[in-house]
Design a protein around this motif. Structure first.
Motif, PDB file in Angstrom:
ATOM      1  N   MET A 108     112.429   1.334  43.699  1.00 22.43           N
ATOM      2  CA  MET A 108     112.167   0.475  44.853  1.00 22.43           C
ATOM      3  C   MET A 108     112.109   1.284  46.147  1.00 22.43           C
ATOM      4  SD  MET A 108     111.644  -2.639  43.938  1.00 22.43           S
ATOM      5  CE  MET A 108     111.929  -3.584  45.438  1.00 22.43           C
ATOM      6  N   GLN A 110     111.186   4.356  46.470  1.00 24.72           N
ATOM      7  CA  GLN A 110     109.927   5.116  46.500  1.00 24.72           C
ATOM      8  C   GLN A 110     108.746   4.203  46.846  1.00 24.72           C
ATOM      9  OE1 GLN A 110     109.359   8.167  43.374  1.00 24.72           O
ATOM     10  NE2 GLN A 110     111.422   7.615  42.652  1.00 24.72           N
ATOM     11  N   ILE A 111     108.772   2.979  46.332  1.00 23.17           N
ATOM     12  CA  ILE A 111     107.696   2.028  46.656  1.00 23.17           C
ATOM     13  C   ILE A 111     107.739   1.686  48.140  1.00 23.17           C
ATOM     14  CG2 ILE A 111     106.898  -0.339  46.281  1.00 23.17           C
ATOM     15  CD1 ILE A 111     107.789  -0.046  43.359  1.00 23.17           C
ATOM     16  N   GLU A 112     108.957   1.473  48.652  1.00 19.29           N
ATOM     17  CA  GLU A 112     109.096   1.176  50.084  1.00 19.29           C
ATOM     18  C   GLU A 112     108.624   2.337  50.944  1.00 19.29           C
ATOM     19  OE1 GLU A 112     113.195   0.260  50.452  1.00 19.29           O
ATOM     20  OE2 GLU A 112     113.021  -1.715  49.498  1.00 19.29           O
ATOM     21  N   LYS A 160     104.758   4.743  47.934  1.00 17.79           N
ATOM     22  CA  LYS A 160     104.192   5.124  46.644  1.00 17.79           C
ATOM     23  C   LYS A 160     103.806   3.887  45.850  1.00 17.79           C
ATOM     24  CE  LYS A 160     106.429   9.600  46.031  1.00 17.79           C
ATOM     25  NZ  LYS A 160     107.254  10.458  45.177  1.00 17.79           N
ATOM     26  N   SER A 161     102.837   4.094  44.934  1.00 22.06           N
ATOM     27  CA  SER A 161     102.455   2.992  44.056  1.00 22.06           C
ATOM     28  C   SER A 161     103.511   2.806  42.980  1.00 22.06           C
ATOM     29  CB  SER A 161     101.106   3.287  43.400  1.00 22.06           C
ATOM     30  OG  SER A 161     101.236   4.349  42.477  1.00 22.06           O
ATOM     31  N   LEU A 162     103.497   1.636  42.334  1.00 23.54           N
ATOM     32  CA  LEU A 162     104.453   1.370  41.274  1.00 23.54           C
ATOM     33  C   LEU A 162     104.332   2.410  40.166  1.00 23.54           C
ATOM     34  CD1 LEU A 162     106.526  -0.382  39.763  1.00 23.54           C
ATOM     35  CD2 LEU A 162     104.615  -1.770  38.927  1.00 23.54           C
ATOM     36  N   ALA A 166     105.679   5.849  41.282  1.00 22.32           N
ATOM     37  CA  ALA A 166     107.142   5.819  41.435  1.00 22.32           C
ATOM     38  C   ALA A 166     107.832   5.838  40.075  1.00 22.32           C
ATOM     39  CB  ALA A 166     107.563   4.585  42.233  1.00 22.32           C
TER      40      ALA A 166
END
Length: 494
Positions: A434, A436-438, A441-443, A446
């Motif tokens: 989460m 990394q997504i924030e 990055k894309s799911l 990440a």
């Protein structure tokens, strides 16, 4: 690679001349002086006649296969590391060789760099073992304590104290749990004292009934009691001119404590049933597994006797508090048992070492020696394995080893994924993804990055668990050796 300025000696055994040539050319730039054998029998004969730092054995050879050659070589010298060579897809044979004591293995056709790495690690291990043996001999020689093994700061301080007091004719009180080596320390003090040429007489005060202990210590006159048909000389008289060691003195009854006080003060006593004073010249060393200060407070031990005994106290730590000494003790006891029982055990397996380091050793060094002696007698391989241990050890699962000295915490920390305070480990992964997504990055990116991080941590932990033996690590992870090497290169693991 050199050992004290000389090229290391390597024995290469393979029935294919081109393979031997390729291995020789691979190892030559490392400073290895290679000798060649075309079959297992020739390899064993060359090994017995020469002096080698490393042996490389192929499995399939005429006259004597690799496994049998390995066994013969270890009977000659179990300390020389042996590497096994197998064809691709014969991993089970390699694992069998490692169970028999082979250091590691690689497969044909071999990768040059992989072979050099494996050889370098095996030679480094050989060099470290040799230096440890030299250091151990130097320590024994300089301290003169042939049977007292220890490298921790606490044990070194005990050795220094023994050296200081050995030449002084003072009373010594040795404190420690049963099995910590109290009699060994007492005999070491005697051996390095001015009384070394006199007798060393040991008696366990707890092993003899109180009604008989007085007679054992001080002797008796003829007719002193029923059955006393002749005069008997006691332990103190036998120790005249030397040292008497009173083990478990904390179990002595009150009447004998009073008599002991007199002999400490005046070095004289009367035999049971006698009225003549007997003068002796002895040094007194006492030992107990009890807290004598507490026994004094409870009224079980005379305070004046305690102060007379406690001139120079030496406290021996329990083995659970000196786990760093366990590998040294293991090596010492394996050598001792090999000599006693005519065996050639090279050491213990990684799993057994883990279990030994996790074990609390309530019987201390004596328990460890007994377990090693039993395992050496029962072992049919080159190493002690878990099947050679008593049931109490065999029941311990290697994956459930608790805290132990030397690296266990770092291994566990490497693969720790749970958030602080415990909980479901998946929550730690989810929280990391989460973040990394924030951060944009894309799911998919990440998740892939997190999987790579976990994969790297698990491989590192597995390598450390298997002492960086790539063959064992690959088997442990259920992947091929080449696959492991590719992953290590990709993840930047060196």
């Amino acid at each position: 690679m050199e050992d004290n300025g000389r090229h290391v000696q390597v024995l290469l055994a393979d029935d294919e001349e081109n393979v031997r040539f390729a291995m020789k050319e691979t190892l030559a730039p490392m400073g290895c002086d290679c000798r060649e054998a075309a079959n297992g029998r020739e390899a064993v004969e060359m090994f017995a006649a020469g002096s080698y730092d490393l042996v490389v054995l192929d499995y399939r050879m005429p006259e004597l296969d690799g496994i049998e050659a390995l066994k013969e070589i270890h009977r000659v010298n179990p300390d020389v590391p042996v590497l096994f060579v197998t064809a691709y897809g014969t991993k089970e044979l390699a694992l069998e060789a490692m169970r028999e004591g082979a250091y590691d293995y690689f497969t044909k056709p071999f990768d040059v760099e992989e072979m050099r790495v494996v050889v370098r690690r095996a030679l480094e291990r050989r060099l470290l073992r040799r230096r440890l043996q030299i250091l151990s001999r130097q320590m024994d020689s300089s301290l003169g304590f042939d049977q007292i093994i220890g490298s921790t700061a606490e044990m070194r301080e005990i050795f220094r104290l023994i050296q200081k007091i050995a030449g002084q004719d003072v009373t010594v009180l040795i404190l420690g749990e049963s099995g910590t080596g109290k009699e060994l320390v007492a005999s070491a003090i005697h051996r390095h004292s001015k009384r070394r040429n006199g007798p060393f007489v040991a008696i366990n005060c707890a092993a003899i009934p109180a009604t008989l202990l007085e007679s054992e210590l001080f002797g008796h006159e003829r007719g002193a009691f029923t059955g006393a048909f002749a005069q008997k000389v006691g332990k103190f008289e036998h120790a005249h001119g030397g040292t008497i060691f009173l083990d478990e003195i904390g179990d002595m009854d009150a009447l004998l404590q009073a008599k002991m006080l007199r002999i400490l003060q005046e070095r004289q006593f009367q035999r049971v049933g006698g009225n003549k004073n007997v003068q002796v010249d002895v040094r007194i060393i006492a030992a107990t597994n009890k807290d004598l200060a507490q026994e004094v407070a409870k009224g079980n031990f005379r305070e004046d006797l305690y102060f007379r005994l406690n001139v120079i106290p030496i406290f021996l730590p329990p083995l659970r508090n000196r786990k760093a000494d366990v590998p040294l003790l293991i090596e010492h006891f394996v050598r001792k048992a090999n000599a006693q029982y005519g065996k050639a055990i090279s050491g213990i397996s990684r799993e057994v070492m883990e279990r030994f380091l996790a074990h609390p050793w309530p019987g201390n060094v004596r328990e460890l020696e007994n377990v090693i002696s039993r395992a050496v007698i029962l072992s049919h391989g080159a190493q002690i394995t878990s099947t050679d241990l008593p049931l109490g050890f065999s029941d311990l699962q290697s994956g459930a080893v608790e805290d132990r000295a030397g690296g266990a915490e770092s291994v566990r920390a490497t693969i720790e994924l749970a958030p602080e305070g415990g909980g479901d480990p998946r929550q730690g992964l989810i929280a990391s993804v989460m973040k990394q997504i924030e951060a944009g990055k894309s799911l998919q990116d990440a998740v892939e990055e997190e999987i790579q991080r976990v994969e790297k941590d698990v491989i590192l932990a597995s390598l450390e668990r298997n002492r960086w033996r790539r063959g064992l690590t690959a088997t442990f992870l259920g992947i091929s050796r080449r696959n492991l090497l590719r992953k290590m290169q990709k993840l930047g693991i060196e």
